[in-house]
Write an enzyme that holds these catalytic residues in place. Structure first.
Site, mmCIF file in Angstrom:
data_model
loop_
_atom_site.group_PDB
_atom_site.id
_atom_site.type_symbol
_atom_site.label_atom_id
_atom_site.label_comp_id
_atom_site.label_asym_id
_atom_site.label_seq_id
_atom_site.Cartn_x
_atom_site.Cartn_y
_atom_site.Cartn_z
ATOM 1 N N HIS A 103 18.087 68.471 57.650
ATOM 2 C CA HIS A 103 16.781 69.073 57.946
ATOM 3 C C HIS A 103 15.847 68.014 58.532
ATOM 4 C CE1 HIS A 103 17.296 73.103 56.570
ATOM 5 N NE2 HIS A 103 17.492 72.798 55.304
ATOM 6 N N HIS B 102 22.707 67.899 53.431
ATOM 7 C CA HIS B 102 22.069 69.118 53.947
ATOM 8 C C HIS B 102 20.563 68.871 54.136
ATOM 9 C CE1 HIS B 102 21.288 73.588 54.042
ATOM 10 N NE2 HIS B 102 20.125 73.172 53.584
ATOM 11 N N GLU B 103 19.926 68.261 53.138
ATOM 12 C CA GLU B 103 18.479 68.005 53.233
ATOM 13 C C GLU B 103 18.183 66.962 54.318
ATOM 14 O OE1 GLU B 103 16.602 70.042 51.918
ATOM 15 O OE2 GLU B 103 18.042 70.931 50.543
ATOM 16 N N GLU C 148 19.175 76.918 58.497
ATOM 17 C CA GLU C 148 19.949 76.630 57.285
ATOM 18 C C GLU C 148 21.436 76.481 57.622
ATOM 19 O OE1 GLU C 148 18.980 75.882 54.241
ATOM 20 O OE2 GLU C 148 16.927 76.036 54.945
#
Lengths: 302, 191
Positions: free
Chosen positions: A148, A144-145, A217
């Site tokens: 980003h 997930h990070e 997100e």
């Protein structure tokens, strides 16, 4: 068999909402710039100051953030598991390896910083590393990070909020100088209009930026699921992190059913106004999106 | 990645590189053996991200069956195992390096044909130096490039000097990954 999974990660609705938000932000900023140009006066100075701030933010924000978070970079021998997980994800995502940092805090959390893929830092708190002992869950949070980083979310959000910063600066100047920077009456009126428009732009862009942040997100959740192929591992990690492990009931169905008759309204009503201001989407919506992805992956979803 | 992908936040998982450079090892191997006395350890493995879906499992099962059937012609043996990170290793043992390359390529082609090319991570070929030290050459499918990985004694240590020497020695024949920050180690190789 390829057709079975061709819809994996399809999210038209999200794309449409994100596009609409960006369009509205752009429209809002065009209005602000138009008013600034019409009023001309001291607007140029303010835009110049904002550009300066913007530059500092782009260049130094990650270092400032790392310092204020109390993060320290960790080597491979310090955190072999974390490094190994990130390395495999980097091969899969075709990314150069980011710097890896740990925050000595018990609250489970993670973040990604840095304006480009080459200067990225991925951060996890000690609490997160202790809580997610299953490598698949840690992997999904790190994915997930890393998404980003891939989507350049720091850059996108910094640029998207540039004119909101300009508007905020104008309001602040107006507050300090009390609108006393105009000579004749016409100019004073023009400045009043600028201030009024700035307040409006700031208020509306605040809501829009929060919405954009929530959509980013969702996109990062989706990217994590695509990278790891394990949407449910991220869902499981999110449930653990948000401390709602009780969400999965331990009481027997029969005893729960007896109790529910006593409730006249659901224990927690949905507060749609609060959702408008939150920068992370509510857990329920993220879990629902992830379960749709899992269904698509298994070939049972639409 | 283009502006459109950045704005929409829609990144796709990268497919294997278009230019197939896996077979470069079949020729580079001759130089490794004759000039530097680095010989094949007779084993190689391919690392695949195992999805927990019935469709993927059946593609993987078909792949293993096809490879086992063809491996018989080469005197090769095939084994599969899962590692602690949830990745599936298909390990092939064969004394001839050309056969190893062909069999590994068979595994990846079969997985790609099943529609899961983006789940293939890399292939690892084990070698031995004249002094008995273990040397690995890793092929990154996403980038279509090779890099050396030499584990050193101690916990998760690598011999970077040796790796850089190998790059200088074989870089002319094997397409080596130019960016050193992408020379990712692979710990716990199951052979």
């Amino acid at each position: 068999m390829a057709t079975k999974r061709s819809n994996f990660g399809r999210d038209r609705g999200l794309q449409a909402r994100m596009g609409l938000t960006m369009f509205l932000l752009g429209l809002l900023y065009v209005v602000l710039v138009g008013v600034l140009i019409a009023a001309s006066a001291s607007a140029v100075v303010i835009v110049a100051i904002a550009l300066g701030l913007f530059f500092v933010q782009i260049v130094g924000s990650d270092k400032i953030a790392l310092a204020t978070l109390g993060a320290h970079e960790v080597s491979e021998s310090d955190e072999p598991q974390l490094h190994a997980v990130i390395e495999r994800l980097c091969i899969q995502a075709d990314l150069p390896k980011p710097r890896v940092a740990v925050i000595e805090a018990r609250m489970p959390n993670a973040c990604a910083l840095g304006r480009s893929q080459k200067s990225a830092t991925v951060c996890a708190t000690r609490g997160l590393l202790q809580m997610l002992d299953d490598p698949a869950e840690l992997e999904s949070v790190m994915a997930h990070e890393l998404t980003h980083v891939i989507n350049r979310d720091v850059m996108v959000m910094t640029i998207a909020s540039f004119f909101a910063t300009v508007a905020a600066l104008i309001i602040r100047f107006a507050f300090f100088f009390g609108g006393g920077f105009g000579g004749d009456r016409n100019e004073a009126e023009a400045i009043e209009v600028v201030i009024l428009v700035s307040v409006l732009v700031y208020a509306i862009s605040f809501v829009l930026l929060r919405a954009l942040s929530r959509y980013r997100e969702f996109a990062a959740d989706r990217g994590s699921a695509m990278l790891t192929g394990r949407p449910s591992a991220l869902a499981s990690a999110l449930i653990k992190i948000s401390g709602t492990i009780e969400r999965i009931p331990r009481n027997d169905l029969r005893t729960a059913e007896g109790m529910s008759a006593f409730f006249i309204v659901p224990a927690r009503a949905k507060n749609s106004l609060m959702n408008l201001f939150a920068d992370h989407p509510p857990l329920e919506q993220r879990l629902a999106a992830l379960s749709r992805l899992e269904a698509q992956l298994q070939g049972t979803g639409r | 990645m283009g502006l459109r992908e950045i704005l929409t936040g829609r990144s796709a998982v990268k497919q294997p590189a278009a230019r197939e450079r896996l077979f470069a090892l079949s020729t580079a191997y001759v130089t490794l053996e004759t000039a530097y006395s680095i010989t094949s350890a007779g084993v190689a493995g391919i690392v695949v991200q195992a999805l927990a879906t019935s469709d993927f499992q059946s593609v993987l099962k078909d792949t293993e069956e096809v490879v086992k059937a063809t491996a018989g012609d080469f005197n090769a043996t095939v084994q599969t195992s899962d590692d602690e990170y949830g990745f599936r290793w298909v390990v092939i043992r064969d004394p001839a390096i050309e056969d190893l390359v062909v069999t590994i390529n068979g595994v990846s082609s079969s997985i790609e044909a099943g529609g899961y090319g983006e789940r293939i991570l890399c292939a690892v070929f084990a070698f031995k130096a004249a002094d008995g030290a273990a040397i690995n050459f890793i092929y990154n499918y996403k980038r279509g490039s090779w890099y050396p990985f030499v584990p050193a004694p101690g916990d998760k240590q690598r011999n970077t000097e040796r790796e850089l020497q190998l790059k200088a020695q074989i870089g002319g024949e094997l397409p080596i990954e130019p960016e050193l920050e992408r020379w990712f180690p692979l710990w716990g190789v199951p052979f």
